[in-house]
Design a protein around this motif. Structure first.
Motif, PDB file in Angstrom:
ATOM      1  N   GLY A 164      38.948  30.422  23.345  1.00  0.00           N
ATOM      2  CA  GLY A 164      39.362  31.564  24.144  1.00  0.00           C
ATOM      3  C   GLY A 164      38.262  32.264  24.917  1.00  0.00           C
ATOM      4  N   LYS A 165      37.026  31.762  24.863  1.00  0.00           N
ATOM      5  CA  LYS A 165      35.933  32.395  25.595  1.00  0.00           C
ATOM      6  C   LYS A 165      35.954  31.951  27.054  1.00  0.00           C
ATOM      7  CE  LYS A 165      32.968  32.647  21.509  1.00  0.00           C
ATOM      8  NZ  LYS A 165      31.701  32.199  20.865  1.00  0.00           N
ATOM      9  N   LEU A 166      35.545  32.862  27.931  1.00  0.00           N
ATOM     10  CA  LEU A 166      35.481  32.532  29.346  1.00  0.00           C
ATOM     11  C   LEU A 166      34.428  31.459  29.592  1.00  0.00           C
ATOM     12  CD1 LEU A 166      35.622  36.130  30.839  1.00  0.00           C
ATOM     13  CD2 LEU A 166      37.370  34.379  31.162  1.00  0.00           C
ATOM     14  N   ARG A 167      34.769  30.467  30.396  1.00  0.00           N
ATOM     15  CA  ARG A 167      33.808  29.448  30.827  1.00  0.00           C
ATOM     16  C   ARG A 167      33.190  29.947  32.131  1.00  0.00           C
ATOM     17  NH1 ARG A 167      35.499  24.058  31.747  1.00  0.00           N
ATOM     18  NH2 ARG A 167      33.379  23.484  31.131  1.00  0.00           N
ATOM     19  N   ARG A 168      32.210  30.836  31.997  1.00  0.00           N
ATOM     20  CA  ARG A 168      31.688  31.566  33.154  1.00  0.00           C
ATOM     21  C   ARG A 168      31.058  30.640  34.187  1.00  0.00           C
ATOM     22  NH1 ARG A 168      32.065  36.853  31.975  1.00  0.00           N
ATOM     23  NH2 ARG A 168      32.158  37.412  29.776  1.00  0.00           N
ATOM     24  N   ARG A 169      30.337  29.628  33.716  1.00  0.00           N
ATOM     25  CA  ARG A 169      29.690  28.731  34.669  1.00  0.00           C
ATOM     26  C   ARG A 169      30.738  28.017  35.517  1.00  0.00           C
ATOM     27  NH1 ARG A 169      25.299  24.904  32.146  1.00  0.00           N
ATOM     28  NH2 ARG A 169      24.395  26.968  31.792  1.00  0.00           N
ATOM     29  N   ALA A 170      31.803  27.536  34.869  1.00  0.00           N
ATOM     30  CA  ALA A 170      32.864  26.846  35.603  1.00  0.00           C
ATOM     31  C   ALA A 170      33.584  27.801  36.548  1.00  0.00           C
ATOM     32  CB  ALA A 170      33.855  26.218  34.627  1.00  0.00           C
ATOM     33  N   ILE A 171      33.797  29.044  36.105  1.00  0.00           N
ATOM     34  CA  ILE A 171      34.469  30.034  36.956  1.00  0.00           C
ATOM     35  C   ILE A 171      33.601  30.354  38.172  1.00  0.00           C
ATOM     36  CG2 ILE A 171      35.277  32.423  37.078  1.00  0.00           C
ATOM     37  CD1 ILE A 171      36.004  32.151  34.069  1.00  0.00           C
ATOM     38  N   ALA A 172      32.290  30.519  37.963  1.00  0.00           N
ATOM     39  CA  ALA A 172      31.383  30.817  39.070  1.00  0.00           C
ATOM     40  C   ALA A 172      31.358  29.673  40.079  1.00  0.00           C
ATOM     41  CB  ALA A 172      29.978  31.088  38.536  1.00  0.00           C
ATOM     42  N   GLU A 173      31.328  28.427  39.569  1.00  0.00           N
ATOM     43  CA  GLU A 173      31.332  27.272  40.477  1.00  0.00           C
ATOM     44  C   GLU A 173      32.629  27.218  41.281  1.00  0.00           C
ATOM     45  OE1 GLU A 173      30.630  23.892  38.043  1.00  0.00           O
ATOM     46  OE2 GLU A 173      28.479  24.292  37.775  1.00  0.00           O
ATOM     47  N   ALA A 174      33.757  27.477  40.613  1.00  0.00           N
ATOM     48  CA  ALA A 174      35.039  27.452  41.310  1.00  0.00           C
ATOM     49  C   ALA A 174      35.088  28.531  42.393  1.00  0.00           C
ATOM     50  CB  ALA A 174      36.182  27.638  40.318  1.00  0.00           C
ATOM     51  N   TYR A 175      34.524  29.698  42.097  1.00  0.00           N
ATOM     52  CA  TYR A 175      34.507  30.789  43.078  1.00  0.00           C
ATOM     53  C   TYR A 175      33.623  30.424  44.271  1.00  0.00           C
ATOM     54  CZ  TYR A 175      33.485  35.297  45.217  1.00  0.00           C
ATOM     55  OH  TYR A 175      33.321  36.312  46.121  1.00  0.00           O
ATOM     56  N   GLU A 176      32.422  29.933  43.983  1.00  0.00           N
ATOM     57  CA  GLU A 176      31.485  29.629  45.065  1.00  0.00           C
ATOM     58  C   GLU A 176      31.965  28.460  45.927  1.00  0.00           C
ATOM     59  OE1 GLU A 176      27.077  30.622  43.897  1.00  0.00           O
ATOM     60  OE2 GLU A 176      27.997  29.507  42.237  1.00  0.00           O
ATOM     61  N   GLN A 177      32.691  27.537  45.331  1.00  0.00           N
ATOM     62  CA  GLN A 177      33.182  26.375  46.069  1.00  0.00           C
ATOM     63  C   GLN A 177      34.551  26.608  46.705  1.00  0.00           C
ATOM     64  OE1 GLN A 177      33.031  23.186  43.195  1.00  0.00           O
ATOM     65  NE2 GLN A 177      30.810  23.411  42.889  1.00  0.00           N
ATOM     66  N   GLY A 178      35.082  27.824  46.561  1.00  0.00           N
ATOM     67  CA  GLY A 178      36.356  28.154  47.184  1.00  0.00           C
ATOM     68  C   GLY A 178      37.555  27.510  46.527  1.00  0.00           C
TER      69      GLY A 178
ATOM     70  N   LYS B 215      42.298  29.681  44.168  1.00  0.00           N
ATOM     71  CA  LYS B 215      43.345  30.013  45.127  1.00  0.00           C
ATOM     72  C   LYS B 215      44.002  31.337  44.742  1.00  0.00           C
ATOM     73  CE  LYS B 215      42.663  26.122  47.220  1.00  0.00           C
ATOM     74  NZ  LYS B 215      41.981  26.116  48.533  1.00  0.00           N
ATOM     75  N   GLY B 216      44.406  32.066  45.738  1.00  0.00           N
ATOM     76  CA  GLY B 216      45.136  33.295  45.460  1.00  0.00           C
ATOM     77  C   GLY B 216      44.251  34.493  45.253  1.00  0.00           C
ATOM     78  N   LEU B 217      43.010  34.465  45.809  1.00  0.00           N
ATOM     79  CA  LEU B 217      42.170  35.648  45.727  1.00  0.00           C
ATOM     80  C   LEU B 217      42.772  36.768  46.574  1.00  0.00           C
ATOM     81  CD1 LEU B 217      38.630  34.022  45.928  1.00  0.00           C
ATOM     82  CD2 LEU B 217      39.799  34.876  43.910  1.00  0.00           C
ATOM     83  N   THR B 218      42.246  37.971  46.409  1.00  0.00           N
ATOM     84  CA  THR B 218      42.837  39.151  47.034  1.00  0.00           C
ATOM     85  C   THR B 218      43.163  38.956  48.509  1.00  0.00           C
ATOM     86  OG1 THR B 218      41.598  40.536  45.520  1.00  0.00           O
ATOM     87  CG2 THR B 218      42.484  41.596  47.461  1.00  0.00           C
ATOM     88  N   PHE B 219      42.229  38.350  49.226  1.00  0.00           N
ATOM     89  CA  PHE B 219      42.412  38.304  50.672  1.00  0.00           C
ATOM     90  C   PHE B 219      43.524  37.368  51.138  1.00  0.00           C
ATOM     91  CE2 PHE B 219      38.556  35.997  49.358  1.00  0.00           C
ATOM     92  CZ  PHE B 219      38.962  34.700  49.535  1.00  0.00           C
ATOM     93  N   ASP B 220      44.034  36.477  50.241  1.00  0.00           N
ATOM     94  CA  ASP B 220      45.155  35.642  50.672  1.00  0.00           C
ATOM     95  C   ASP B 220      46.306  35.661  49.678  1.00  0.00           C
ATOM     96  OD1 ASP B 220      44.228  34.117  48.607  1.00  0.00           O
ATOM     97  OD2 ASP B 220      43.850  32.305  49.769  1.00  0.00           O
ATOM     98  N   LEU B 221      46.338  36.670  48.820  1.00  0.00           N
ATOM     99  CA  LEU B 221      47.369  36.752  47.790  1.00  0.00           C
ATOM    100  C   LEU B 221      48.543  37.596  48.295  1.00  0.00           C
ATOM    101  CD1 LEU B 221      48.159  36.091  44.869  1.00  0.00           C
ATOM    102  CD2 LEU B 221      47.058  38.214  44.176  1.00  0.00           C
ATOM    103  N   PRO B 222      49.707  37.018  48.495  1.00  0.00           N
ATOM    104  CA  PRO B 222      50.861  37.804  48.951  1.00  0.00           C
ATOM    105  C   PRO B 222      51.226  38.883  47.933  1.00  0.00           C
ATOM    106  CG  PRO B 222      51.288  35.439  49.137  1.00  0.00           C
ATOM    107  CD  PRO B 222      50.032  35.602  48.336  1.00  0.00           C
ATOM    108  N   ALA B 223      51.691  40.004  48.394  1.00  0.00           N
ATOM    109  CA  ALA B 223      52.016  41.114  47.501  1.00  0.00           C
ATOM    110  C   ALA B 223      53.082  40.739  46.495  1.00  0.00           C
ATOM    111  CB  ALA B 223      52.468  42.324  48.321  1.00  0.00           C
ATOM    112  N   GLY B 224      54.005  39.867  46.839  1.00  0.00           N
ATOM    113  CA  GLY B 224      55.084  39.503  45.925  1.00  0.00           C
ATOM    114  C   GLY B 224      54.760  38.352  45.014  1.00  0.00           C
ATOM    115  N   ALA B 225      53.528  37.844  45.087  1.00  0.00           N
ATOM    116  CA  ALA B 225      53.179  36.653  44.287  1.00  0.00           C
ATOM    117  C   ALA B 225      53.064  36.977  42.821  1.00  0.00           C
ATOM    118  CB  ALA B 225      51.859  36.075  44.779  1.00  0.00           C
TER     119      ALA B 225
END
Length: 533
Positions: free
Chosen positions: A506-520, A523-533
């Motif tokens: 249950g621990k966050l895999r921070r390195r994997a999360i950081a890589e996913a963020y930096e590599q785009g 999906k569904g980050l604030t700037f492209d997340l529809p309000a009804g999603a």
């Protein structure tokens, strides 16, 4: 361990293992008096299946009587169970089979136990069937393994890399079980409740094996049983007169969320006055939530001195330090001004020191990496020639903390450190603050430092998504007030459920999360997340 099971044959017939499917239903019961005959029968069955002393068996550790006796039976035979996570409902089968295959290759496992969830799969190594139900070997006596014999292998959490195999020798297991049972002072006539997964060191050593060592009742359930009915677990603790348990901090946060609307009359009907020791560890402790939960549960008779914040790791079998039972919980400020809770003094079997980023040994109150030697620390990872410790005999844990008046305080992992203006903060400082906001979902936040930017990734409710600018401003303002750090609103992002990768524990895999963020790849980050999603 086996000598404890043999000794428990002298226990009263009603003492043993109680297995619950639901907390409100009658349990399946296994008397400790019958354990030696059942364990010996399992060992004979596995021997007939070609298992020999030293054979490595992949062991998906499900919570069932058959799997528990299989674990003990392999130990009696001298084989080596490699305790790994079982297949759970939300795990893709292909990725799970890839995981099993890699563990089998890396650690030369030649069989895999055919537990109910994995038996139908195309397994990477030949399966080892479970014995027929109810087998026994009348009059059997279990052996006492040699001190240097390998009891089983458990695995690191895998938060920064693929989980590493940690060999647990019989002498180290005995030593750590002694630390656990003497620290909480449990007695054979007491009862302990646990729902932690058995493939994890807290559930296996802190829950199951510590009860077998002490000869006390174990009231055991699957983790999902708690997730579906957390209030029912506390009621079950009260009804069955449990004196102790071991839980991660998540359990306090989750229970508080589900029980905070109960009134005093309802809570007063849950008599928790007999609970006297709750080991609390595995992850940073959310102090405001712990205090709020204690306030909430006061009408139930839950005393403020029952919680035992502790620190441990698979590399040391489990326990390294703990607040002794019924002693005062100390809270002090970290060097960055954030409150920290003591996890007690290190066990006397260990020598603990802290070293700063320049390698200098820290004085009291100075942040540094926790290093330890002695105790039940493993000599190396499984099949690795390099020792776990450095040239001076100390193991660098990767955890950051400080000592104050002989007690240890944990602030985070090295990989979680966030530097702002020369000051050290930790991701958990930000995450716990953010999760106190009403619109943020509990346990669904990751805070990362990407270059000079502090990035917030969190799950929020629909109202917050519909008012992105307003809710972002609340996150920013709350962090200024609670942590004293300013985060740019444009670095606060709302993610979809399930996007924050976690380890099997249950621990966050921070390195994997950081890589996913930096590599785009998020999906569904604030700037492209529809309000009804």
């Amino acid at each position: 361990m086996l000598e404890h099971i043999q000794r428990n044959q002298e226990c009263p017939p009603e003492r043993g293992l109680y297995l619950y499917d639901k907390f409100i239903d009658p349990p399946e019961f296994f008397s400790y008096q019958d354990f030696p005959e059942q364990v010996a029968a399992y060992a004979d069955y596995f021997r007939d299946q070609g298992i020999e002393p030293g054979t490595r068996v992949l062991f998906p550790f499900e919570t069932s009587s058959a799997v528990i006796f299989a674990f003990l039976g392999l130990m009696e035979l001298g084989a080596v169970p490699l305790s790994v996570k079982p297949l759970v409902l939300d795990t893709p089968k292909d990725s799970y089979l890839d995981f099993l295959g890699r563990v089998a290759r890396d650690y030369e496992a030649v069989r895999v136990l055919e537990t109910p969830t994995v038996a139908p799969l195309d397994l990477p190594v030949p399966g080892l069937p479970l014995p027929p139900a109810g087998i026994r070997k009348p009059g059997a006596r279990l052996r006492t393994p040699a001190a240097d014999e390998l009891a089983f292998v458990q695995f690191s959490s895998g938060s920064t890399s693929f989980p590493k195999g940690i060999p647990v020798r019989q002498d180290m297991l005995r030593a750590n079980l002694d630390m656990i049972t003497r620290t909480d002072g449990r007695k054979p006539e007491e009862r302990v409740s646990s729902w932690l997964p058995l493939y994890h060191d807290m559930g296996l050593v802190g829950g199951l094996l510590s009860c077998l060592a002490a000869g006390c009742d174990l009231l055991l359930a699957e983790p999902v049983t708690f997730l579906f009915d957390a209030p029912g677990w506390w009621e079950h603790m009260a009804r069955e007169g449990a004196a102790g348990t071991v839980i991660p901090n998540f359990a306090v946060d989750y229970s508080l969320k589900l029980m905070q609307d109960l009134d005093e009359e309802d809570l007063a009907e849950i008599d928790l006055s007999r609970v006297r020791s709750i080991y609390l560890g595995s992850e940073p402790i959310n102090l405001p939530n712990l205090n709020a939960f204690l306030d909430l549960m006061a009408p139930a008779g839950l005393r403020r001195d029952v919680f035992m914040p502790c620190y441990g790791m698979a590399e040391a079998v489990l326990l390294v330090s703990s607040r002794p039972v019924s002693s005062e919980i100390r809270v002090v400020e970290t060097p960055s001004g954030v409150p920290a809770i003591s996890v007690g003094p290190p066990m006397p079997e260990y020598t603990v020191r802290l070293r700063d980023e320049q390698g200098r040994v820290c004085e009291d109150g100075q942040l540094g990496e926790i290093e330890l030697t002695g105790g039940s620390l493993a000599a190396s990872y499984l099949d690795k020639l390099a020792p776990l410790t450095g040239d001076d005999g100390y193991y660098a844990t990767g955890d950051i903390g400080f000592l104050d008046d002989g007690e240890l305080f944990i602030t985070g992992r090295i990989s979680d450190r966030i530097k702002v203006g020369g000051q050290s903060y930790f991701a958990s400082d930000f995450e716990q603050a953010i999760e106190r906001l009403e619109f943020v979902r509990d346990g669904r936040t990751a805070v990362l430092q990407i270059g000079a930017d502090i990035v917030v990734l969190t799950e929020v409710d629909r109202a917050a998504r519909e008012d992105i600018e307003g809710s972002r401003a609340k996150v920013v303002g709350h962090l200024v007030r609670t942590v004293g750090v300013t985060v740019r609103a444009t670095d606060v992002h709302y993610v979809r459920p399930g996007q924050l990768e976690r380890t099997s524990s249950g621990k966050l895999r921070r390195r994997a999360i950081a890589e996913a963020y930096e590599q785009g790849r998020l999906k569904g980050l604030t700037f492209d997340l529809p309000a009804g999603a």
